[in-house]
Design a protein around this motif. Structure first.
Motif, PDB file in Angstrom:
ATOM      1  N   GLU A 143      33.565  74.250   4.838  1.00 50.24           N
ATOM      2  CA  GLU A 143      34.546  74.524   5.893  1.00 50.24           C
ATOM      3  C   GLU A 143      35.762  73.586   5.837  1.00 50.24           C
ATOM      4  N   MET A 144      35.492  72.301   5.676  1.00 48.02           N
ATOM      5  CA  MET A 144      36.601  71.345   5.694  1.00 48.02           C
ATOM      6  C   MET A 144      36.414  70.321   4.585  1.00 48.02           C
ATOM      7  N   VAL A 146      38.068  66.534   3.316  1.00 44.31           N
ATOM      8  CA  VAL A 146      38.968  65.408   3.564  1.00 44.31           C
ATOM      9  C   VAL A 146      38.967  64.535   2.317  1.00 44.31           C
ATOM     10  N   LEU A 225      39.863  74.393   5.751  1.00 47.72           N
ATOM     11  CA  LEU A 225      40.913  73.400   5.947  1.00 47.72           C
ATOM     12  C   LEU A 225      40.701  72.202   5.034  1.00 47.72           C
ATOM     13  N   GLN A 227      42.417  68.314   4.161  1.00 47.68           N
ATOM     14  CA  GLN A 227      43.413  67.267   4.410  1.00 47.68           C
ATOM     15  C   GLN A 227      43.307  66.208   3.313  1.00 47.68           C
ATOM     16  N   LEU A 245      32.659  69.149   4.598  1.00 52.71           N
ATOM     17  CA  LEU A 245      31.804  69.590   5.695  1.00 52.71           C
ATOM     18  C   LEU A 245      31.443  71.042   5.466  1.00 52.71           C
TER      19      LEU A 245
ATOM     20  N   THR D 148      38.166  61.431  12.159  1.00 51.46           N
ATOM     21  CA  THR D 148      37.185  62.499  12.026  1.00 51.46           C
ATOM     22  C   THR D 148      36.470  62.637  13.362  1.00 51.46           C
ATOM     23  N   ARG D 150      33.997  65.310  15.389  1.00 55.45           N
ATOM     24  CA  ARG D 150      33.244  66.564  15.319  1.00 55.45           C
ATOM     25  C   ARG D 150      32.130  66.558  16.349  1.00 55.45           C
ATOM     26  N   THR D 201      33.059  78.539  12.733  1.00 57.01           N
ATOM     27  CA  THR D 201      31.664  78.330  13.140  1.00 57.01           C
ATOM     28  C   THR D 201      31.144  79.441  14.045  1.00 57.01           C
ATOM     29  N   SER D 213      37.871  74.750  14.434  1.00 59.26           N
ATOM     30  CA  SER D 213      38.115  73.780  13.358  1.00 59.26           C
ATOM     31  C   SER D 213      39.621  73.559  13.282  1.00 59.26           C
ATOM     32  N   THR D 214      40.035  72.310  13.295  1.00 60.52           N
ATOM     33  CA  THR D 214      41.480  72.072  13.257  1.00 60.52           C
ATOM     34  C   THR D 214      41.837  70.909  12.344  1.00 60.52           C
ATOM     35  N   ASN D 229      40.936  65.491  11.696  1.00 58.15           N
ATOM     36  CA  ASN D 229      40.166  66.696  11.404  1.00 58.15           C
ATOM     37  C   ASN D 229      39.061  66.833  12.429  1.00 58.15           C
ATOM     38  N   THR D 230      38.925  68.038  12.978  1.00 60.86           N
ATOM     39  CA  THR D 230      37.900  68.241  14.010  1.00 60.86           C
ATOM     40  C   THR D 230      37.123  69.515  13.750  1.00 60.86           C
ATOM     41  N   SER D 231      35.906  69.530  14.258  1.00 61.55           N
ATOM     42  CA  SER D 231      35.112  70.749  14.248  1.00 61.55           C
ATOM     43  C   SER D 231      34.247  70.767  15.494  1.00 61.55           C
ATOM     44  N   ARG D 233      31.406  71.974  15.412  1.00 60.57           N
ATOM     45  CA  ARG D 233      30.014  71.949  14.954  1.00 60.57           C
ATOM     46  C   ARG D 233      29.821  71.084  13.715  1.00 60.57           C
TER      47      ARG D 233
END
Lengths: 332, 332, 332, 332
Positions: A143-144, A146, A225, A227, A245, D148, D150, D201, D213-214, D229-231, D233
């Protein structure tokens, strides 16, 4: 026995020459470099001969050329090697210009020779293990991503001038890692890219129109995504990590260190800094990379990193360069 | 150019042959092994010849013998090599019998040849860095040493029968580390030793009169304390660590791992197991060890590990064996 | 509502008073301490009254006494509390004399009161989790235990004089951990113990006839092995770790740290030192310990640490003291 | 003695009530919550009374209100509390609308009351130590920040509907961390922000017009770069880390774990997952936050987190929301 000619007897040429010379079935025949002293020293170490470029291409017994010369010579040497029917191992990048890189891809295809581009990170034991586990589904769907990619210090101004800028010179590797880790499982591709750059470590870099610190974000067609953060200077050394992730967990790739000594004292608990720079950090990767090259030549299996990968990374680097200049995202 | 003859073409012989062959100025001339097939295969790999022991000693052009054959042949080969005026690299141990080991030391001295014993741990990058920092005074005066030394699994019964027991076979390395780390700075020596052994992993080992799990404590003349814990079986692999406490801090030597991948998932955060066994864990040490050997031959500098070190470790192993049998401490 | 009287308003008395005061259903009624100022300050903080020992025992409404006074008062207070029908929470040790400790056990039994001894390490979240996993079989059958137990610095000479020596004062906790981790699963017990002690950090400790550095080995009836290393001084702080090896793996208990900050700079990669000393390291353990005490009083379940545990640890401490003096192992 | 009224007896209200009740000089007088059962249960635990909102504001003896009720009530309660002359502790956010948040700031200023916003991360021991070292210059001038953030799993759809979207609900904390760590040393501010969001997710989140997710990048006026970076889940739990690179090194803030047990077995070497979710991870932070609040009330020192901080973070969250929708960067 494969006869090899190495173009370029500088730092990276010496690494590849040494690794190739240690492989069974490989013979270093020629070393070619405009700096005669470098060429003859390297040739002597491995029992090879110094040769001019034309002589290398004229010798039918040469099976393979390893292009380790300066970036601006790559596309010309690839094209000539293809025309001469030699198999090609070429250091990244293919070329700083995407059209020229595409032309290389076509020349290689037309000639039917094999051509591998040296994205050595794909052969690093740590990164490669992460890639393998991802493929095995250990963390589900990715999903992500970094990526942290920092050099211990900036190169000299002359180098930077000819480098094509930080995105084409330094991030080219990270952009290839993005494609490898986040896209290669199911043909996903970059859909949107936004980049930002700053001059924080050395004003001289800014005077050259380049950045020393960058932040890139890429969204793929499937919405994944990525980064990437980079700097030309990390006081603690060469920092090469990534974390991916997935739906079932995360794979985290740490730095390699010279030793596993940890010192406990009144100041805290202290371990080694990372390996000093790329020659140390990727020593195993460089060895495994050329092993892979000759194994594929032998078996006929495809290379893990092709000219197409070089072209694709170059396009992303161009987009990042543009985005950083304009402050606007690029869509593909 | 030094001409080398290797005795023994088994696992460890192949390692040393490979590392020696890669050194500039070293030529593998002969491989000698009662198992003809092994000898010829190894000889072929490095362009050497198969030879009988007598022929090796008779050839004046042989400068160095590397003794990698079975333990019971070591003292005889050392003695003959010394008499033939060859320099000697010998795998540990010198001999399972202290008197015979002492006789070897005398033969070497009388002949005036150089003889190094292969305690490779002293060349391990991690252990060696700890030793260097200790010498530099980074943690002050050393006080306590805790060594953890565990194999991934027990060797076959046949091996154990001929091994001299766990203290002479496995702890010999740890006892050398004790001397190196806790004593070598200022000529300190073991004064009191207490050992205990158990059979916990495999009753067959007990039937052979040996132990598979041991706990040794040594107090030096200066009152420093060393504890060694060993097992023939660790489910997680080869565990090779030590910690040395000093007046100003502690140096902790961790295991080496194949990669730096860490997987985070619902079960926790998981890193690699240690390198699988000694060939992997000490790959760099074996390479650095023979490099050191030939550098010392060239420069005339003394070896870091001599026959005297072999004899000293053997005496400690004998004392531990006795202490474990009687349940009583041994004083020196 | 349980009414509690606390004997001792020093460091540990204040900890227990604070934790007990925060529990629902517990009321601090009395604080008793020969140092009137300490007693009244602590009493005021929690709305309790200062009382003389006799008054505490005479008050029928007191349900529980918490004995946090100096070691030499423990056995007398336990005996009197038992006779007065009060339940007892007593800091370790029961008494420096095994016969007196045994007499305490008998008095408690005769009176039918509940008595728990404060071996707080059994309530530490990390150690307790390791114990739980061991019980669940996560690493199979336990084989070896290595305990590292080091104080940040030695206590004053006056303290050491009255302490009973390092084995009874400091190792009593480690000896209890040995019994808890290596024996309690199946009734195993110590069969053989060898101890050695040195004076390495402060000659004044030697003048008092005590050691500051010790190494203890214990073999159990089932052949399990335990090694304990201790020092009165670690330059990096309070070091409280253990590792237990089992047939299927190892459980390793690390130190707790104040924060999870890691600083990467030109000197390396540095994390926090361990929590400073026992009040910090075992803050959670002290809280969980008194919670357990009152929960057991309520439910009638047995305590995890009884007078019998105190006596057993004391016997091991006596044996270690003797072994270190004589240089000979003790068999049980 | 400060009399406190708590609005909201849910999860976060209970945490703050518990921490405030344990502070010397603080008395919980009222609990107010539309869910009568929750209010009375919490009131009973701490000996407080249940009260309606109007009654709280009418009671002159109430010094402080703690606003822990649902987000949509915050601005109204802040305004009324200011008008009633009560000091205010308010959970983040001030309000989902920036104009309303600004109006709150004005009401607080006009009334001359103290108002702190609960950005608890600034009180987390790990994050706070990193901030302190940064201020002390341990890593020189800050250049890049990678956050990070999450969650272990997404909240229910109903929650998401009222949340204002992931940037205002979840990233508000990370945007405050950005301002705290990268800007607060020298008054730097965000100059350019680019955000991208995906639904990876749970499709239900996408149906609500939100992301799970961002990836956010911010460049400051001084050219510093921040990537977040965020999620919603992470299969391994609550992941709360940041790394700040400076000219002389890096400070890395790791997760907190329940224990320090590491299990070594055939699958690898495995440590604990992070603390489960925010109540566990930030338990110390919540405690230190309200301690700070009452200490500042007492001393007259300014709060570390004010309404202005709440407004500033809200503006960044609005910009991120817009950038993610349009695919275009926002300049300030």
């Amino acid at each position: 026995m494969k006869n090899v000619a190495v173009f370029g007897a500088g730092r990276i040429g010496r690494i590849h020459a040494s690794n190739m010379a240690a492989l069974p079935g490989v013979k270093l025949k020629y070393i070619s470099d405009p700096m005669a002293h470098y060429a003859s020293e390297l040739a002597q170490t491995y029992g090879a001969q110094v040769a001019a470029i034309d002589d290398v291409f004229a010798d039918k017994s040469v099976d393979v050329v390893a292009i380790c010369s300066s970036t601006d010579t790559h596309s010309d040497l690839i094209t000539r090697a293809a025309q001469a029917g030699k198999h090609i191992f070429c250091e990244k990048p293919v070329d700083l210009s995407v059209p020229r890189a595409v032309a290389c891809a076509e020349a290689v295809k037309a000639a039917g020779v094999a051509c591998m581009i040296g994205f050595q990170r794909r052969f690093d034991p740590t990164f490669n293990e992460a890639s393998a586990r991802l493929t095995q589904g250990e963390i589900g769907n990715p999903e992500m991503l970094v990526i942290t990619s920092r050099d211990p210090g900036a190169p000299p101004a002359d180098y930077i001038k000819a480098s094509g800028g930080i995105f084409r010179d330094m991030l080219i590797h990270d952009l290839d890692v993005f494609r490898w880790i986040l896209c290669s499982g199911d043909g996903d591709e970059a859909a949107w890219l936004s980049a930002s750059g700053s001059v924080l470590t050395d004003p001289a870099i800014g005077l050259l129109g380049d950045y020393d610190s960058t932040a890139v974000t890429i969204r793929t067609r499937k919405g994944r995504l990525c980064q990437i953060n980079t700097s030309r200077r990390a006081a603690y050394g060469y920092d090469q990590r990534f974390e991916v992730l997935g739906s079932k967990g995360m794979l985290q790739c740490g730095n390699h260190t010279p030793t596993e000594v940890v010192q406990w004292d009144a100041n805290g608990i202290r371990g080694d800094k990372p390996e000093n720079f790329f020659l140390q950090r990727y020593a195993a990767a460089y060895r495994l990379e050329v092993t892979h090259f000759f194994e594929c030549l032998q078996s006929g299996q495809p290379f893990k990193t092709t000219v197409a990968d070089g072209v694709a990374a170059q396009k992303l680097a161009d987009a990042a360069t543009e985005s950083a200049k304009t402050g606007k995202a690029v869509e593909f």
